[in-house]
Design a protein around this motif. Sequence first.
Motif, PDB file in Angstrom:
ATOM      1  N   LYS A   1      -6.507  -2.120 -12.980  1.00 45.18           N
ATOM      2  CA  LYS A   1      -6.699  -1.950 -11.547  1.00 45.18           C
ATOM      3  C   LYS A   1      -5.614  -2.713 -10.780  1.00 45.18           C
ATOM      4  O   LYS A   1      -5.151  -3.766 -11.217  1.00 45.18           O
ATOM      5  CB  LYS A   1      -8.069  -2.448 -11.119  1.00 45.18           C
ATOM      6  N   SER A   2      -5.269  -2.176  -9.612  1.00 46.84           N
ATOM      7  CA  SER A   2      -4.199  -2.791  -8.820  1.00 46.84           C
ATOM      8  C   SER A   2      -4.548  -4.218  -8.411  1.00 46.84           C
ATOM      9  O   SER A   2      -3.680  -5.096  -8.392  1.00 46.84           O
ATOM     10  CB  SER A   2      -3.904  -1.933  -7.586  1.00 46.84           C
ATOM     11  N   TYR A   3      -5.827  -4.451  -8.094  1.00 48.38           N
ATOM     12  CA  TYR A   3      -6.196  -5.798  -7.663  1.00 48.38           C
ATOM     13  C   TYR A   3      -6.197  -6.784  -8.833  1.00 48.38           C
ATOM     14  O   TYR A   3      -5.977  -7.973  -8.642  1.00 48.38           O
ATOM     15  CB  TYR A   3      -7.558  -5.778  -6.952  1.00 48.38           C
TER      16      TYR A   3
ATOM     17  N   CYS B   1       4.604  -4.538 -13.634  1.00 47.43           N
ATOM     18  CA  CYS B   1       3.421  -4.071 -12.884  1.00 47.43           C
ATOM     19  C   CYS B   1       3.155  -2.605 -13.161  1.00 47.43           C
ATOM     20  O   CYS B   1       1.995  -2.183 -13.323  1.00 47.43           O
ATOM     21  CB  CYS B   1       3.625  -4.295 -11.383  1.00 47.43           C
ATOM     22  N   TYR B   2       4.211  -1.819 -13.215  1.00 50.59           N
ATOM     23  CA  TYR B   2       4.081  -0.385 -13.503  1.00 50.59           C
ATOM     24  C   TYR B   2       3.438  -0.155 -14.867  1.00 50.59           C
ATOM     25  O   TYR B   2       2.537   0.692 -15.010  1.00 50.59           O
ATOM     26  CB  TYR B   2       5.457   0.278 -13.442  1.00 50.59           C
TER      27      TYR B   2
ATOM     28  N   TYR C   1       0.813  -1.218   0.000  1.00 54.16           N
ATOM     29  CA  TYR C   1       0.000   0.000   0.000  1.00 54.16           C
ATOM     30  C   TYR C   1       0.847   1.269   0.000  1.00 54.16           C
ATOM     31  O   TYR C   1       0.338   2.348   0.295  1.00 54.16           O
ATOM     32  CB  TYR C   1      -0.914   0.006   1.221  1.00 54.16           C
TER      33      TYR C   1
ATOM     34  N   VAL D   1       3.765  -4.600  -6.672  1.00 54.73           N
ATOM     35  CA  VAL D   1       2.561  -3.853  -7.038  1.00 54.73           C
ATOM     36  C   VAL D   1       2.509  -2.530  -6.283  1.00 54.73           C
ATOM     37  O   VAL D   1       2.228  -1.475  -6.856  1.00 54.73           O
ATOM     38  CB  VAL D   1       1.292  -4.684  -6.745  1.00 54.73           C
ATOM     39  N   GLY D   2       2.789  -2.580  -4.976  1.00 55.36           N
ATOM     40  CA  GLY D   2       2.780  -1.355  -4.185  1.00 55.36           C
ATOM     41  C   GLY D   2       3.826  -0.362  -4.658  1.00 55.36           C
ATOM     42  O   GLY D   2       3.560   0.852  -4.756  1.00 55.36           O
TER      43      GLY D   2
ATOM     44  N   MET E   1       2.676   1.183  -7.887  1.00 58.34           N
ATOM     45  CA  MET E   1       1.650   2.201  -7.660  1.00 58.34           C
ATOM     46  C   MET E   1       2.280   3.529  -7.274  1.00 58.34           C
ATOM     47  O   MET E   1       1.846   4.598  -7.704  1.00 58.34           O
ATOM     48  CB  MET E   1       0.687   1.737  -6.573  1.00 58.34           C
TER      49      MET E   1
ATOM     50  N   LEU F   1      -0.311  -0.993 -14.686  1.00 58.06           N
ATOM     51  CA  LEU F   1      -1.052   0.033 -13.964  1.00 58.06           C
ATOM     52  C   LEU F   1      -1.162   1.317 -14.779  1.00 58.06           C
ATOM     53  O   LEU F   1      -2.200   1.986 -14.782  1.00 58.06           O
ATOM     54  CB  LEU F   1      -0.374   0.324 -12.624  1.00 58.06           C
TER      55      LEU F   1
END
Length: 529
Positions: free
Chosen positions: A508-510, A499-500, A62, A194-195, A198, A503
Amino acid sequence: MTLIQAVLVALTYYLVNSPWPAGGLGNYATVYRPMVSGLIVGIIMGDVRTGVMIGAKINMIYIGFISAGGAMPADMSLAGVLGTALAISAHIDVDAALTLAVPLGLLGSLVWVGHLTLDSLLVPVADKYIKEGKPEKVWIVNILLPQLILFAETFIPCFFGAYYGSAAVGAVLEKLSGTFLTILATIGGMLPAVGIAMMLLSIFKGKAKIYFFLGFLVSAFFGLGSLPIAMIFLCVALLTCDFKKEDFAAPKSDKDDKPQHILSKKALNKAWWNWMYYFQSCYNYERMQGIGFLHAMSPVIEDLYKGKPEETKAAMQRSSEFFNTENATGSCVIGLVAAMEEQKAGGADIKDEAFTSIKTGLMGPLAGIGDTLWQTVMIPMCILLFISMAAEGNVIAPILYAVVFYALYYAFGYWLLKLGYEKGSEAILTLMESGVINKVITAAGILGCAVLGSLVAKYVSLSISITIKETADTALNLQKDFFDAICPGLLPLLLTLGCYRLLKKGMKSYTVMLIIIGIAVIGVLCHIL
């Protein structure tokens, strides 16, 4: 988990969502974060070091989490509080605990929606106090009733989840094979990507991009932790952005004469304190922060219009209108409106429309600047300085982070209160239009990218388990002899950048997390990862 522990864990979940102990944004930036709540849960569960380690790892998912304009995509506090408690009680590996926490964060977002919905039912109560001209009763509708609702929304589900969930999680793990635990650990090692991705969405731009790779390489090849890297690249950022002494000078107002103050300093300070603590205590879809603004202005209204019921009602009415902005930067609006009320009480001909215009004109730009400055820059930067220490089990790290944040947050908020009250709207606009904020954001981007690069090298884990037999006596280990030979941590870097990209394309992140989970499951079962 004992009954007492379950009660304390549930109480912790309520408190991190309440205004206590550190105020609205103060709680949101500190005890709401898994890195800090993990310390509290660790104390409750009797394993402080593990609580901090698990909380820090959950926090990495997060780290790029931003809540702006009333949106709350996930509840990291439930992930941190209940996720850490269940992981400790079930003796789950630190990496595997992340897979337990992520679904909890998604479920917890329902609490936020329920909070805004039920608080909307309290708006008529506030209107009743306005019609009666009783500012001294506003705390009932802004603090007492919303917190009773919030307590029921948070304490009850978290208690049952903690008390009965720990036994269920433990029983499931006992029946599952080692392969399942390997899958959980693999997923946990990949999820921080992922975090970090983000967070990169906000700062991976312009000249800051190269520093992400520099931070990664310095950590991968020289083994430096995130704190030394932060110190090095902070110096680089300050030199690159060319800060000057005049950048930090107080904005000047066009007003040469100082108005005669009839508002007491005690009332002004209490108004600011109410705002900083309870601005979002009765957050609702109808007025957003309107009831919180009314509560903040109540001491000012009582002080200026005591014994004047009609003026009191009018002041309460204009203070209860729709309002929504970022908390710390919004302090200047409290100061500015207090000054306007003071002038009106002194006989100045200020129409109600002027109050509305000032508030609506400033709240949007201030929210844009404030959310960027605090949620995108200051909160993540402070976390980045200490999260590596916390992930290694340093129990002082969450405390240091909280102390640093509180010092910056309250000093900045009070300075803006005085700026709005003493200097007026001209000074606020001058500050918003100055280049110093852009310099701070650019410097933070450089520092943040460098530290994020170091976190990838240290805390994102992904490795290939394939070996290729060359001769009867030798075999090529694809991870050690190929990928690590090119660059240590190459696969975690590629995973994070992947991942970047997803996104950035709008995924969506999930959804990205589900893709990672799928890759991990297939990879472990096929003996690839």
